[in-house]
Design a protein around this motif. Sequence first.
Motif, PDB file in Angstrom:
ATOM      1  N   LEU A   6       0.826  -1.206   0.000  1.00  0.00           N
ATOM      2  CA  LEU A   6       0.000   0.000   0.000  1.00  0.00           C
ATOM      3  C   LEU A   6       0.863   1.259   0.000  1.00  0.00           C
ATOM      4  O   LEU A   6       0.503   2.274  -0.626  1.00  0.00           O
ATOM      5  CB  LEU A   6      -0.920  -0.001   1.221  1.00  0.00           C
ATOM      6  N   THR A   7       2.004   1.204   0.671  1.00  0.00           N
ATOM      7  CA  THR A   7       2.900   2.359   0.700  1.00  0.00           C
ATOM      8  C   THR A   7       3.472   2.640  -0.687  1.00  0.00           C
ATOM      9  O   THR A   7       3.584   3.800  -1.113  1.00  0.00           O
ATOM     10  CB  THR A   7       4.040   2.122   1.700  1.00  0.00           C
ATOM     11  N   ILE A   8       3.834   1.578  -1.408  1.00  0.00           N
ATOM     12  CA  ILE A   8       4.355   1.750  -2.775  1.00  0.00           C
ATOM     13  C   ILE A   8       3.294   2.372  -3.675  1.00  0.00           C
ATOM     14  O   ILE A   8       3.564   3.297  -4.459  1.00  0.00           O
ATOM     15  CB  ILE A   8       4.826   0.398  -3.318  1.00  0.00           C
ATOM     16  N   ILE A   9       2.057   1.874  -3.551  1.00  0.00           N
ATOM     17  CA  ILE A   9       0.976   2.440  -4.375  1.00  0.00           C
ATOM     18  C   ILE A   9       0.765   3.908  -4.038  1.00  0.00           C
ATOM     19  O   ILE A   9       0.630   4.762  -4.932  1.00  0.00           O
ATOM     20  CB  ILE A   9      -0.313   1.625  -4.167  1.00  0.00           C
ATOM     21  N   LEU A  34      10.250   6.225 -10.473  1.00  0.00           N
ATOM     22  CA  LEU A  34       9.979   5.642  -9.150  1.00  0.00           C
ATOM     23  C   LEU A  34      10.168   4.127  -9.153  1.00  0.00           C
ATOM     24  O   LEU A  34      10.716   3.557  -8.207  1.00  0.00           O
ATOM     25  CB  LEU A  34       8.559   5.991  -8.704  1.00  0.00           C
ATOM     26  N   LEU A  35       9.730   3.473 -10.218  1.00  0.00           N
ATOM     27  CA  LEU A  35       9.907   2.023 -10.308  1.00  0.00           C
ATOM     28  C   LEU A  35      11.377   1.642 -10.324  1.00  0.00           C
ATOM     29  O   LEU A  35      11.786   0.647  -9.707  1.00  0.00           O
ATOM     30  CB  LEU A  35       9.189   1.486 -11.555  1.00  0.00           C
ATOM     31  N   VAL A  36      12.180   2.424 -11.027  1.00  0.00           N
ATOM     32  CA  VAL A  36      13.612   2.145 -11.068  1.00  0.00           C
ATOM     33  C   VAL A  36      14.230   2.306  -9.682  1.00  0.00           C
ATOM     34  O   VAL A  36      15.042   1.490  -9.236  1.00  0.00           O
ATOM     35  CB  VAL A  36      14.302   3.078 -12.087  1.00  0.00           C
ATOM     36  N   LEU A  88       1.878   9.930  -5.666  1.00  0.00           N
ATOM     37  CA  LEU A  88       2.244  11.296  -5.296  1.00  0.00           C
ATOM     38  C   LEU A  88       2.593  12.173  -6.500  1.00  0.00           C
ATOM     39  O   LEU A  88       2.058  13.290  -6.632  1.00  0.00           O
ATOM     40  CB  LEU A  88       3.398  11.264  -4.284  1.00  0.00           C
ATOM     41  N   PRO A  89       3.506  11.736  -7.403  1.00  0.00           N
ATOM     42  CA  PRO A  89       3.805  12.613  -8.548  1.00  0.00           C
ATOM     43  C   PRO A  89       2.596  12.853  -9.449  1.00  0.00           C
ATOM     44  O   PRO A  89       2.438  13.946 -10.001  1.00  0.00           O
ATOM     45  CB  PRO A  89       4.923  11.863  -9.287  1.00  0.00           C
ATOM     46  N   LYS A 131      16.423  -0.235  -4.699  1.00  0.00           N
ATOM     47  CA  LYS A 131      16.363  -0.338  -3.246  1.00  0.00           C
ATOM     48  C   LYS A 131      15.957  -1.741  -2.767  1.00  0.00           C
ATOM     49  O   LYS A 131      16.057  -2.056  -1.588  1.00  0.00           O
ATOM     50  CB  LYS A 131      15.362   0.681  -2.690  1.00  0.00           C
ATOM     51  N   GLY A 132      15.497  -2.555  -3.706  1.00  0.00           N
ATOM     52  CA  GLY A 132      15.052  -3.895  -3.326  1.00  0.00           C
ATOM     53  C   GLY A 132      13.674  -3.926  -2.721  1.00  0.00           C
ATOM     54  O   GLY A 132      13.347  -4.867  -1.996  1.00  0.00           O
ATOM     55  N   TRP A 133      12.879  -2.916  -2.974  1.00  0.00           N
ATOM     56  CA  TRP A 133      11.540  -2.853  -2.420  1.00  0.00           C
ATOM     57  C   TRP A 133      10.494  -3.571  -3.282  1.00  0.00           C
ATOM     58  O   TRP A 133       9.350  -3.697  -2.879  1.00  0.00           O
ATOM     59  CB  TRP A 133      11.125  -1.391  -2.208  1.00  0.00           C
ATOM     60  N   LEU A 134      10.902  -3.944  -4.468  1.00  0.00           N
ATOM     61  CA  LEU A 134       9.979  -4.642  -5.366  1.00  0.00           C
ATOM     62  C   LEU A 134      10.537  -6.018  -5.684  1.00  0.00           C
ATOM     63  O   LEU A 134      11.744  -6.213  -5.724  1.00  0.00           O
ATOM     64  CB  LEU A 134       9.802  -3.848  -6.681  1.00  0.00           C
TER      65      LEU A 134
END
Length: 326
Positions: A269-272, A316-318, A277-278, A323-326
Amino acid sequence: MSGRGTIITLVDPSADRPAEVLTRFEDIRRAVESGNPVWVDLENPDESQIAEVRKIFPFHPLALEDVMHAAQRAKVEEYEKHLFVVAFGMRHVQGTDFELLELDAFLGDGYLATFHEEPIPAVSELIDRCRAGRFAFESGADRILYAALDGLVDSCFPLLDQLDASIDEIESDLLDSAGSELLRDIFLVRKNLLKFRKLVHPQREVLGHLASRDYPWIAASVRTYLRDIHDHLWRIGESADTYREILDTAVETYLSQAGERTNRIIKFLTIIATMGLPLTFITSFFGMNFAHMPGLHHPAAVPILVGSMVAAEAALLVVFRKKGWL
């Protein structure tokens, strides 16, 4: 206790024949006076029956008061003329559920008197063995007490096996899922296990006293057998303690899995929300109701706006990937 109960009296004059059944209180009194070992079993007796038995045996009033009020803690008390023992067995209901069966026993010179509100399979089986001549207690009523206590302890083993099976099933389910139903099963088994431990540990102390102390109504040879029951209770208690530790670990594992699952959801949910935001900023900025805004009326304004939004999302995806968040 209430209701008209059942009284079974057995006298064992010798080892070469079955125990005799006495039905009259006068016969019971004569058998006690003759010195032959006598066992009187009272199932759900009323006050009049208890009063008749009390005329024959010198029961202490405090011990009789415990008999009249069931659900006592397992204990052993020595009085002047007899030994009073409260012990428990169990009846397996289903799963890890069980019912307690209380047995109150008076052991004196040449006699054993047992009281219980409900039928106890171990006691009923022992009565049948005596009446069929497969168990002789002509050497002393303490042997009957030993056999009854042994049967009560043996009634714990089916539940112990069920607890073991249920805990194995819980451990297997922990690897597959950690839903609320599993947590309910864990706490149900844990509740029954705590109830089981409350039964075993006090009774272990009672058997320890009976097996180690020099009571005048218990022969040294019988104390040897009582020590064997005490060892059984030690093993049962150790198994119950082990099961408790396993269940505590299962609860911790469940909470860890639930926390990890919650963290994954919050992360998603935080990633979404972050990726939105942009988009929110760009649309809000160019959506302001100003008459003069640079590029507002440019022919390529919409493609440029959409392209910048796509580029922001790709950036943002990059970043998230690096960061290893995905």
